[in-house]
Design a protein around this motif. Structure first.
Motif, PDB file in Angstrom:
ATOM      1  N   LYS A  23       1.514  -6.706   0.172  1.00 47.42           N
ATOM      2  CA  LYS A  23       1.975  -5.311   0.176  1.00 47.42           C
ATOM      3  C   LYS A  23       2.662  -4.947   1.487  1.00 47.42           C
ATOM      4  N   THR A  24       2.025  -5.314   2.590  1.00 50.30           N
ATOM      5  CA  THR A  24       2.582  -4.949   3.891  1.00 50.30           C
ATOM      6  C   THR A  24       3.911  -5.667   4.125  1.00 50.30           C
ATOM      7  N   ALA A  25       3.973  -6.944   3.764  1.00 48.11           N
ATOM      8  CA  ALA A  25       5.220  -7.701   3.924  1.00 48.11           C
ATOM      9  C   ALA A  25       6.340  -7.100   3.084  1.00 48.11           C
ATOM     10  N   TRP A  71       3.447   4.496   1.947  1.00 51.11           N
ATOM     11  CA  TRP A  71       2.086   4.389   2.475  1.00 51.11           C
ATOM     12  C   TRP A  71       1.524   3.015   2.194  1.00 51.11           C
ATOM     13  N   ASP A  72       0.905   2.477   3.209  1.00 46.30           N
ATOM     14  CA  ASP A  72       0.328   1.142   3.114  1.00 46.30           C
ATOM     15  C   ASP A  72      -1.147   1.231   3.479  1.00 46.30           C
ATOM     16  N   THR A  73      -1.974   0.639   2.660  1.00 47.08           N
ATOM     17  CA  THR A  73      -3.394   0.591   2.996  1.00 47.08           C
ATOM     18  C   THR A  73      -3.579  -0.518   4.034  1.00 47.08           C
ATOM     19  N   ALA A  74      -4.333  -0.229   5.062  1.00 49.23           N
ATOM     20  CA  ALA A  74      -4.470  -1.192   6.157  1.00 49.23           C
ATOM     21  C   ALA A  74      -5.828  -1.885   6.085  1.00 49.23           C
ATOM     22  N   GLN A  76      -8.205  -1.216   3.753  1.00 48.25           N
ATOM     23  CA  GLN A  76      -9.215  -0.482   2.967  1.00 48.25           C
ATOM     24  C   GLN A  76      -9.316  -1.008   1.550  1.00 48.25           C
ATOM     25  N   GLU A  77      -8.209  -1.632   1.078  1.00 46.85           N
ATOM     26  CA  GLU A  77      -8.218  -2.115  -0.296  1.00 46.85           C
ATOM     27  C   GLU A  77      -9.305  -3.167  -0.517  1.00 46.85           C
ATOM     28  N   ARG A  78      -9.677  -3.824   0.569  1.00 42.68           N
ATOM     29  CA  ARG A  78     -10.734  -4.822   0.485  1.00 42.68           C
ATOM     30  C   ARG A  78     -12.053  -4.202   0.044  1.00 42.68           C
TER      31      ARG A  78
HETATM   32 MG    MG Z   1      -1.546  -5.029   4.294  1.00 43.06          MG
END
Ligand code: MG
Ligand code: GDP
Length: 183
Positions: A23-25, A71-74, A76-78
């Protein structure tokens, strides 16, 4: 939403899916463009515990200029500890799985449901993304079955790669166009 300079619309969009699907990439590739680096800049060197926000404007085909607030989850999705109010305010969602990670595909309906459960009469627009399409030899989710899942959830599907910059702009363009058409 409130306007951005030179833009008629600002859309609040998030990339959601399991940790490590890319997601971040994907967001960084879109914001940085083909020549940009996927590595975080100095300001990102120490990841915050919260959500990260990126922005980029784009012109829709035969349409207005729109600003995407991304918006990107940093991490938290874990832990699945993303707040309901965060989901509730989204107008667009990229549901991302990794084509080499079967579990990440199987979890897509859960991510979809988490967002839907928070939504009022204005439903977010979703787009399903099979990411890391450059890793063809390690693929374990076919485009056909992803296509079928997307159809059953009422959304479009495409495959992306941040490494090859494949379909990255197109994915955001497609989502933004669908949002604009639903306004
Ligand atoms: Mg990420
Ligand atoms: P996130 O946890 O969903 O934000 O995933 P990241 O963006 O941190 O990416 C997780 C890992 O997948 C990293 O090692 C990335 O370099 C890698 N990755 C991300 N996008 C791609 C892609 O399109 N292709 C390949 N091969 N690897 C990718």
């Amino acid at each position: 939403e409130r306007g951005a300079p030179g833009c008629r619309y600002q859309f609040r969009v998030a990339a959601l899916g399991d940790a490590a699907v890319g997601k971040t990439a994907l967001l960084r590739r879109f914001v940085a463009g083909a020549a940009g680096s996927l590595e975080p800049g100095p300001e990102r060197a120490a990841p915050t515990a919260g959500l990260e926000c990126y922005g980029r404007a784009l012109r829709l085909p035969a349409g207005p200029r729109v600003k995407l607030q991304l918006w990107d989850t940093a991490g938290q999705e874990r832990f699945r500890c993303i707040t309901r109010s965060f989901y509730r305010n989204l107008v667009g969602v990229l549901l991302v799985f990794d084509v080499t990670n079967r579990k990440s595909f199987e979890h897509i309906p859960d991510w979809h449901q988490e967002v839907l459960a928070t939504q009022g009469p204005h439903r977010a627009i979703f787009l399903l993304l099979g990411h890391k399409s450059d890793l063809e030899s390690a693929r374990c989710v076919s485009a056909q079955e992803a296509e079928a899942l997307a159809a059953s959830l009422g959304m479009a599907f495409m495959e992306t790669s941040a490494v090859n910059n494949c379909n990255v702009d197109l994915a955001f363009q497609t989502l933004a166009t669908a949002i604009q058409q639903a306004l």
